[in-house]
Design a protein around this motif. Structure first.
Motif, PDB file in Angstrom:
ATOM      1  N   HIS A 192       0.818  -1.200   0.000  1.00 43.73           N
ATOM      2  CA  HIS A 192       0.000   0.000   0.000  1.00 43.73           C
ATOM      3  C   HIS A 192       0.860   1.260   0.000  1.00 43.73           C
ATOM      4  N   ASN A 193       1.945   1.249   0.770  1.00 48.40           N
ATOM      5  CA  ASN A 193       2.801   2.447   0.853  1.00 48.40           C
ATOM      6  C   ASN A 193       3.470   2.740  -0.489  1.00 48.40           C
ATOM      7  N   LEU A 194       3.975   1.694  -1.136  1.00 49.63           N
ATOM      8  CA  LEU A 194       4.596   1.875  -2.456  1.00 49.63           C
ATOM      9  C   LEU A 194       3.541   2.358  -3.464  1.00 49.63           C
ATOM     10  N   GLY A 195       2.344   1.787  -3.368  1.00 51.78           N
ATOM     11  CA  GLY A 195       1.250   2.192  -4.256  1.00 51.78           C
ATOM     12  C   GLY A 195       0.925   3.675  -4.077  1.00 51.78           C
TER      13      GLY A 195
ATOM     14  N   TYR B 146       2.905   5.952  -2.990  1.00 53.09           N
ATOM     15  CA  TYR B 146       4.034   6.729  -3.521  1.00 53.09           C
ATOM     16  C   TYR B 146       3.924   6.851  -5.045  1.00 53.09           C
ATOM     17  N   ILE B 147       3.661   5.735  -5.711  1.00 51.53           N
ATOM     18  CA  ILE B 147       3.564   5.759  -7.183  1.00 51.53           C
ATOM     19  C   ILE B 147       2.381   6.637  -7.619  1.00 51.53           C
ATOM     20  N   ASN B 148       1.254   6.534  -6.908  1.00 58.95           N
ATOM     21  CA  ASN B 148       0.117   7.415  -7.220  1.00 58.95           C
ATOM     22  C   ASN B 148       0.532   8.878  -7.099  1.00 58.95           C
ATOM     23  N   SER B 149       1.298   9.203  -6.045  1.00 58.64           N
ATOM     24  CA  SER B 149       1.649  10.605  -5.811  1.00 58.64           C
ATOM     25  C   SER B 149       2.608  11.137  -6.880  1.00 58.64           C
ATOM     26  N   VAL B 150       3.556  10.327  -7.334  1.00 58.48           N
ATOM     27  CA  VAL B 150       4.518  10.857  -8.324  1.00 58.48           C
ATOM     28  C   VAL B 150       4.007  10.780  -9.765  1.00 58.48           C
ATOM     29  N   THR B 151       3.004   9.937 -10.010  1.00 59.15           N
ATOM     30  CA  THR B 151       2.519   9.814 -11.387  1.00 59.15           C
ATOM     31  C   THR B 151       1.165  10.511 -11.584  1.00 59.15           C
ATOM     32  N   GLY B 152       0.513  10.889 -10.482  1.00 53.56           N
ATOM     33  CA  GLY B 152      -0.817  11.494 -10.581  1.00 53.56           C
ATOM     34  C   GLY B 152      -1.901  10.478 -10.914  1.00 53.56           C
ATOM     35  N   ARG B 153      -1.571   9.180 -10.849  1.00 53.41           N
ATOM     36  CA  ARG B 153      -2.586   8.138 -11.130  1.00 53.41           C
ATOM     37  C   ARG B 153      -3.434   7.912  -9.877  1.00 53.41           C
ATOM     38  N   GLN B 154      -4.494   7.156 -10.091  1.00 52.11           N
ATOM     39  CA  GLN B 154      -5.318   6.777  -8.941  1.00 52.11           C
ATOM     40  C   GLN B 154      -5.475   5.263  -8.959  1.00 52.11           C
ATOM     41  N   MET B 155      -4.367   4.589  -8.850  1.00 50.26           N
ATOM     42  CA  MET B 155      -4.405   3.119  -8.895  1.00 50.26           C
ATOM     43  C   MET B 155      -5.180   2.617  -7.676  1.00 50.26           C
ATOM     44  N   LEU B 156      -5.878   1.529  -7.896  1.00 56.97           N
ATOM     45  CA  LEU B 156      -6.625   0.892  -6.815  1.00 56.97           C
ATOM     46  C   LEU B 156      -5.624   0.044  -6.028  1.00 56.97           C
ATOM     47  N   LEU B 157      -5.522   0.276  -4.715  1.00 50.67           N
ATOM     48  CA  LEU B 157      -4.434  -0.352  -3.959  1.00 50.67           C
ATOM     49  C   LEU B 157      -4.891  -1.502  -3.079  1.00 50.67           C
ATOM     50  N   TRP B 158      -4.118  -2.559  -3.089  1.00 47.83           N
ATOM     51  CA  TRP B 158      -4.273  -3.670  -2.122  1.00 47.83           C
ATOM     52  C   TRP B 158      -3.662  -3.189  -0.818  1.00 47.83           C
ATOM     53  N   ASN B 159      -4.190  -3.686   0.312  1.00 43.34           N
ATOM     54  CA  ASN B 159      -3.730  -3.140   1.590  1.00 43.34           C
ATOM     55  C   ASN B 159      -2.665  -4.011   2.267  1.00 43.34           C
ATOM     56  N   GLY B 160      -1.536  -4.212   1.617  1.00 43.98           N
ATOM     57  CA  GLY B 160      -0.468  -5.027   2.213  1.00 43.98           C
ATOM     58  C   GLY B 160       0.681  -4.151   2.691  1.00 43.98           C
ATOM     59  N   ALA B 161       1.545  -4.743   3.517  1.00 44.29           N
ATOM     60  CA  ALA B 161       2.697  -3.981   4.034  1.00 44.29           C
ATOM     61  C   ALA B 161       3.808  -4.928   4.474  1.00 44.29           C
ATOM     62  N   CYS B 162       4.997  -4.361   4.572  1.00 42.13           N
ATOM     63  CA  CYS B 162       6.159  -5.100   5.082  1.00 42.13           C
ATOM     64  C   CYS B 162       6.314  -4.786   6.571  1.00 42.13           C
ATOM     65  N   HIS B 163       6.555  -5.809   7.380  1.00 46.09           N
ATOM     66  CA  HIS B 163       6.627  -5.594   8.827  1.00 46.09           C
ATOM     67  C   HIS B 163       7.843  -4.772   9.253  1.00 46.09           C
ATOM     68  N   VAL B 164       8.848  -4.641   8.386  1.00 41.45           N
ATOM     69  CA  VAL B 164      10.026  -3.833   8.724  1.00 41.45           C
ATOM     70  C   VAL B 164       9.763  -2.374   8.317  1.00 41.45           C
ATOM     71  N   HIS B 165       9.437  -2.163   7.059  1.00 40.35           N
ATOM     72  CA  HIS B 165       9.304  -0.793   6.556  1.00 40.35           C
ATOM     73  C   HIS B 165       8.095  -0.048   7.120  1.00 40.35           C
ATOM     74  N   ASP B 166       7.052  -0.794   7.418  1.00 39.10           N
ATOM     75  CA  ASP B 166       5.835  -0.153   7.921  1.00 39.10           C
ATOM     76  C   ASP B 166       5.984   0.269   9.385  1.00 39.10           C
ATOM     77  N   ARG B 167       7.095  -0.116  10.013  1.00 44.45           N
ATOM     78  CA  ARG B 167       7.233   0.179  11.440  1.00 44.45           C
ATOM     79  C   ARG B 167       8.242   1.286  11.757  1.00 44.45           C
ATOM     80  N   PHE B 168       8.800   1.922  10.742  1.00 46.72           N
ATOM     81  CA  PHE B 168       9.727   3.016  11.057  1.00 46.72           C
ATOM     82  C   PHE B 168       8.932   4.185  11.638  1.00 46.72           C
ATOM     83  N   SER B 169       9.545   4.844  12.626  1.00 40.27           N
ATOM     84  CA  SER B 169       8.821   5.872  13.348  1.00 40.27           C
ATOM     85  C   SER B 169       9.214   7.277  12.884  1.00 40.27           C
TER      86      SER B 169
END
Ligand code: 13P
Ligand code: SF4
Length: 317
Positions: free
Chosen positions: A158-161, A163-186
């Protein structure tokens, strides 16, 4: 009394690995998140995209993939006639696990008329329901090559999705998955670190949450972050991704300081991927010696999964 075999020294393991590698015409590939000692013995180190590209072009008979399971699967799908080994079959990926193939297929069917883009961090079964595979290193380029009005499903990160939506201006439909390492940075702890090191630039992997992407000097795949550090003039960097990458950053940029970003919980080593760290010298040696564990992919699934992977390789040339 039970006798225990003497521990093999790292030096002995390294020389045996070298010998077995030649004997079996094997190529050792490693991701940047693996332990330092694995990166040291690897013939090839890279991000997910570079590992897939290298697997597609190698003339070795055996590939030892020191990474996680989906990386071994991708190599096997691209090189069905080669023996692809992984040092530990338990080296999975929380992000790939956050996308169940049956649920994903249902999601795709519920949204007809969409092009399905999957991140390489997925099982072969998910790739089989995909039109184009991407990595964090080529997702933006590939999405930008599609017509502006093309409807897209993007999974599983979801986070990568976002990011890609924000830099491309698209509105991709996103699955709600995440990595347990990257999603936990504070954000708080990284902002605190920045206050202590005001001259440091912040490097962020796009699997991290949006607020972290927004404070970054550079958002990119592991290889892109490495490349940025090599060509940039700052003396210091706060690295917001799995801390294994610091080994190659320090090797490539000896005069610079790299600080591993802390995770949410000060007590845990949450900036490390426990799956990647399952690759050890001892296991690499045993894998080469025994010719197992070997990656197998159901041929029917592989036949479907190879198309979106090859499409990715063509589109990211
Ligand atoms: P890269 O594609 O940037 O190497 O990332 C792979 C990965 O697993 C990130 O968590
Ligand atoms: Fe998977 Fe996260 Fe580990 Fe990358 S860091 S391999 S996404 S669990």
């Amino acid at each position: 009394m039970e006798s225990t075999a003497p521990a093999k020294s790292p030096q002995w393991l390294r020389s045996e690995i070298e010998r077995l590698k030649k004997e079996k015409n094997a190529l050792i590939m490693a991701h940047y998140y693996t332990r330092d000692e694995i990166q040291e013995i690897a013939d090839f180190i890279g991000d997910s995209l570079a590992l897939a590209r290298q697997a597609a072009r190698t003339d070795a008979d055996v590939i030892v993939m020191c990474g996680v399971h989906f990386m071994g699967e991708t190599a096997k799908i691209l090189c069905p006639d080669k023996k692809v080994l992984i040092p530990d079959t338990a080296a999975g990926c929380s992000l790939a696990n956050s996308c169940d193939p049956v649920e994903f297929e249902k999601f795709v069917k519920e949204h007809p008329g969409h092009t399905v883009i999957s991140y390489v961090n997925t099982s072969a079964a998910v790739k089989a329901h995909t039109d184009i595979v991407v990595t964090s290193g080529n997702a933006r380029k590939i999405v930008e090559k599609l017509p502006a009005d093309e409807k897209i499903i993007f999974g599983p990160d979801h986070n990568l999705g976002e990011y890609i939506n924000s830099v491309t201006g698209r509105q991709m439909l996103l699955w709600n998955g995440a990595c347990h390492v990257h999603d936990r940075f504070s954000l708080d702890r990284i902002a605190g670190m920045k206050r202590e090191h005001p001259q440091a630039k912040i490097l962020v992997h796009p699997e991290c949450r949006r607020p972290l992407q927004l404070i970054a000097d550079k958002v990119g795949s592991t290889a892109a972050l490495l490349d940025f550090a090599q060509h940039d003039d700052a003396p210091e960097y706060i690295v917001v991704t799995e801390s294994g990458i610091l080994f190659e950053m320090r090797r490539k940029c000896p005069g610079k300081t790299f600080l591993a970003a802390p995770a949410e919980d000060a007590e845990c080593q949450c900036n490390q991927c426990d799956y990647m760290k399952m690759n050890t010298l001892e296991k690499v040696y045993e894998t080469l010696r025994d010719g197992e564990p070997e990656i197998h992919v159901d041929p029917e699934v592989a036949e479907k999964a190879v198309r979106p992977i090859k499409r990715m390789l063509e589109m990211s040339e």
